[in-house]
Design an enzyme around this catalytic site. Sequence first.
Site, PDB file in Angstrom:
ATOM      1  N   ASP A   8     -58.237 -34.201  20.561  1.00 22.70           N
ATOM      2  CA  ASP A   8     -57.005 -34.924  20.248  1.00 22.70           C
ATOM      3  C   ASP A   8     -56.814 -35.947  21.365  1.00 22.70           C
ATOM      4  O   ASP A   8     -56.595 -35.577  22.528  1.00 22.70           O
ATOM      5  CB  ASP A   8     -55.826 -33.932  20.205  1.00 22.70           C
ATOM      6  CG  ASP A   8     -54.515 -34.619  19.866  1.00 22.70           C
ATOM      7  OD1 ASP A   8     -54.441 -35.866  19.961  1.00 22.70           O
ATOM      8  OD2 ASP A   8     -53.554 -33.900  19.521  1.00 22.70           O
ATOM      9  N   ASN A  46     -62.572 -46.201  18.121  1.00 27.22           N
ATOM     10  CA  ASN A  46     -62.057 -46.564  16.793  1.00 27.22           C
ATOM     11  C   ASN A  46     -60.758 -45.858  16.423  1.00 27.22           C
ATOM     12  O   ASN A  46     -59.951 -46.403  15.663  1.00 27.22           O
ATOM     13  CB  ASN A  46     -63.158 -46.254  15.755  1.00 27.22           C
ATOM     14  CG  ASN A  46     -62.607 -46.178  14.362  1.00 27.22           C
ATOM     15  OD1 ASN A  46     -62.337 -47.187  13.722  1.00 27.22           O
ATOM     16  ND2 ASN A  46     -62.395 -44.950  13.879  1.00 27.22           N
ATOM     17  N   TYR A  75     -47.587 -51.958  17.633  1.00 28.98           N
ATOM     18  CA  TYR A  75     -48.979 -51.909  17.146  1.00 28.98           C
ATOM     19  C   TYR A  75     -49.691 -53.216  17.523  1.00 28.98           C
ATOM     20  O   TYR A  75     -50.822 -53.200  18.018  1.00 28.98           O
ATOM     21  CB  TYR A  75     -48.997 -51.681  15.631  1.00 28.98           C
ATOM     22  CG  TYR A  75     -50.396 -51.574  15.062  1.00 28.98           C
ATOM     23  CD1 TYR A  75     -51.160 -50.426  15.241  1.00 28.98           C
ATOM     24  CD2 TYR A  75     -50.958 -52.628  14.347  1.00 28.98           C
ATOM     25  CE1 TYR A  75     -52.449 -50.328  14.730  1.00 28.98           C
ATOM     26  CE2 TYR A  75     -52.246 -52.538  13.831  1.00 28.98           C
ATOM     27  CZ  TYR A  75     -52.982 -51.397  14.029  1.00 28.98           C
ATOM     28  OH  TYR A  75     -54.266 -51.302  13.520  1.00 28.98           O
ATOM     29  N   LYS A  85     -52.935 -53.597  20.100  1.00 30.53           N
ATOM     30  CA  LYS A  85     -54.182 -54.245  19.696  1.00 30.53           C
ATOM     31  C   LYS A  85     -54.424 -55.524  20.506  1.00 30.53           C
ATOM     32  O   LYS A  85     -55.576 -55.901  20.738  1.00 30.53           O
ATOM     33  CB  LYS A  85     -54.172 -54.523  18.189  1.00 30.53           C
ATOM     34  CG  LYS A  85     -54.186 -53.238  17.342  1.00 30.53           C
ATOM     35  CD  LYS A  85     -55.364 -52.336  17.670  1.00 30.53           C
ATOM     36  CE  LYS A  85     -55.498 -51.150  16.735  1.00 30.53           C
ATOM     37  NZ  LYS A  85     -56.617 -50.259  17.077  1.00 30.53           N
TER      38      LYS A  85
HETATM   39  P1  NAP Z   1     -57.817 -43.821   9.073  1.00 29.97           P
HETATM   40  O1  NAP Z   1     -58.626 -43.859   7.842  1.00 29.97           O
HETATM   41  O2  NAP Z   1     -56.436 -43.269   9.011  1.00 29.97           O
HETATM   42  O3  NAP Z   1     -58.646 -43.043  10.214  1.00 29.97           O
HETATM   43  C1  NAP Z   1     -58.085 -42.856  11.495  1.00 29.97           C
HETATM   44  C2  NAP Z   1     -59.011 -41.992  12.333  1.00 29.97           C
HETATM   45  O4  NAP Z   1     -58.413 -41.852  13.656  1.00 29.97           O
HETATM   46  C3  NAP Z   1     -59.190 -40.605  11.773  1.00 29.97           C
HETATM   47  O5  NAP Z   1     -60.542 -40.241  11.898  1.00 29.97           O
HETATM   48  C4  NAP Z   1     -58.327 -39.735  12.668  1.00 29.97           C
HETATM   49  O6  NAP Z   1     -58.917 -38.441  12.767  1.00 29.97           O
HETATM   50  C5  NAP Z   1     -58.412 -40.473  13.993  1.00 29.97           C
HETATM   51  N1  NAP Z   1     -57.282 -40.161  14.870  1.00 29.97           N
HETATM   52  C6  NAP Z   1     -55.967 -40.447  14.680  1.00 29.97           C
HETATM   53  N2  NAP Z   1     -55.228 -39.906  15.651  1.00 29.97           N
HETATM   54  C7  NAP Z   1     -56.096 -39.255  16.486  1.00 29.97           C
HETATM   55  C8  NAP Z   1     -55.929 -38.470  17.647  1.00 29.97           C
HETATM   56  N3  NAP Z   1     -54.721 -38.196  18.166  1.00 29.97           N
HETATM   57  N4  NAP Z   1     -57.034 -37.971  18.249  1.00 29.97           N
HETATM   58  C9  NAP Z   1     -58.255 -38.193  17.721  1.00 29.97           C
HETATM   59  N5  NAP Z   1     -58.480 -38.915  16.615  1.00 29.97           N
HETATM   60  C10 NAP Z   1     -57.405 -39.435  16.001  1.00 29.97           C
HETATM   61  O7  NAP Z   1     -57.635 -45.305   9.685  1.00 29.97           O
HETATM   62  P2  NAP Z   1     -58.690 -46.512   9.891  1.00 29.97           P
HETATM   63  O8  NAP Z   1     -58.186 -47.654   9.108  1.00 29.97           O
HETATM   64  O9  NAP Z   1     -60.078 -46.052   9.704  1.00 29.97           O
HETATM   65  O10 NAP Z   1     -58.407 -46.826  11.432  1.00 29.97           O
HETATM   66  C11 NAP Z   1     -59.462 -46.962  12.367  1.00 29.97           C
HETATM   67  C12 NAP Z   1     -59.089 -48.063  13.345  1.00 29.97           C
HETATM   68  O11 NAP Z   1     -59.017 -49.307  12.651  1.00 29.97           O
HETATM   69  C13 NAP Z   1     -57.742 -47.879  14.026  1.00 29.97           C
HETATM   70  O12 NAP Z   1     -57.860 -48.186  15.407  1.00 29.97           O
HETATM   71  C14 NAP Z   1     -56.837 -48.896  13.333  1.00 29.97           C
HETATM   72  O13 NAP Z   1     -55.798 -49.327  14.156  1.00 29.97           O
HETATM   73  C15 NAP Z   1     -57.861 -50.004  13.045  1.00 29.97           C
HETATM   74  N6  NAP Z   1     -57.491 -50.961  11.997  1.00 29.97           N
HETATM   75  C16 NAP Z   1     -57.308 -50.540  10.694  1.00 29.97           C
HETATM   76  C17 NAP Z   1     -56.969 -51.475   9.725  1.00 29.97           C
HETATM   77  C18 NAP Z   1     -56.767 -51.080   8.282  1.00 29.97           C
HETATM   78  O14 NAP Z   1     -56.184 -51.887   7.511  1.00 29.97           O
HETATM   79  N7  NAP Z   1     -57.231 -49.927   7.850  1.00 29.97           N
HETATM   80  C19 NAP Z   1     -56.810 -52.828  10.070  1.00 29.97           C
HETATM   81  C20 NAP Z   1     -56.984 -53.201  11.396  1.00 29.97           C
HETATM   82  C21 NAP Z   1     -57.351 -52.273  12.337  1.00 29.97           C
HETATM   83  P3  NAP Z   1     -58.152 -37.015  12.781  1.00 29.97           P
HETATM   84  O15 NAP Z   1     -56.916 -37.112  11.950  1.00 29.97           O
HETATM   85  O16 NAP Z   1     -59.192 -36.056  12.267  1.00 29.97           O
HETATM   86  O17 NAP Z   1     -57.877 -36.777  14.241  1.00 29.97           O
END
Ligand code: NAP
Length: 262
Positions: A59, A86, A148, A152
């Site tokens: 975590d 990530n 946020y 970033k």
């Molecule tokens: P997602 O599908 O919700 O996945 C988020 C991941 O982060 C999950 O594997 C989750 O795993 C992990 N996570 C969250 N809190 C955590 C914690 N306390 N400790 C360890 N792991 C943690 O979201 P995503 O879109 O793939 O996001 C990945 C990255 O992309 C993020 O940094 C996000 O800000 C960035 N991003 C996303 C978008 C978008 O539109 N999707 C756009 C720009 C940037 P567990 O719950 O198993 O811990």
Amino acid sequence: MGTALVTGASAGLGLEFAWQLATAKHDVVLVARDEERLTRLAAQLEAAAGIRAEVLVADLTDADDVARVADRLRSDESPVGLLVNNAGFGINQEFVGGDLERELTALDVMVRAVLVLSHAAAEAMVARGRGAILNVGSVAALMASGTYSAHKAWVRSFTEGLAVELKDTGVTATVVNPGFTHTEFHERGRIDMSQYPEIVWLNAEDVVATALADVRRGVVISTPSTRYRTMSALVRIAPRSAIRAIGRYRRAIEDAPTDADA
Ligand code: NAP
């Protein structure tokens, strides 16, 4: 690049990073909280790609857990050649009157963990004379979307500074700035995206493929898709008052009642 360590590997972009890296024959270290998902993924990757997949449950809001991941990055026995910072989530609350603990959690995952893990990885990689760090930022870094955006923007600025420091060491630093991407991000953050047209969406496969290609080429700032590269260029020359107006508009449409609320 050798073994890749991916945080947030249990879902979304992290899951896709794990698959594309494994398919390219990299061993992987999978980091997230959800042990069941990580274990299932590790078995699938090993069976499908014939690589070694290690599960490291952590975590990233917990300093001891982050320290364990940092120790793994320092290992000389099984060196990590690529760190993908990530993990992250959408905070989706007003700053004024919002839950301060939630704010601090977001800062821990998206800033503090990125700093600590990059510190461990960079030192080990520089000593070996090779390696790469990929930090997942966002186009939100250029906007005015609450803390946020601030987190970033820190990731982007931090990565650029790191890239300057790493020049000629054999180690690179890249920040990838995705736009809206189909993952679990918006559902987990309870962010209503129903008002946005399909054109704004990217898919995780393309975002990850672009990011990894840019890492291999040593690109420092990676923005997947022509539409988001164009948007980013326009945002950089637009007056900041216009960017703040877009921030107010976004808040208004994400707060607007939808059919589902009726
Ligand atoms: P997602 O599908 O919700 O996945 C988020 C991941 O982060 C999950 O594997 C989750 O795993 C992990 N996570 C969250 N809190 C955590 C914690 N306390 N400790 C360890 N792991 C943690 O979201 P995503 O879109 O793939 O996001 C990945 C990255 O992309 C993020 O940094 C996000 O800000 C960035 N991003 C996303 C978008 C978008 O539109 N999707 C756009 C720009 C940037 P567990 O719950 O198993 O811990």
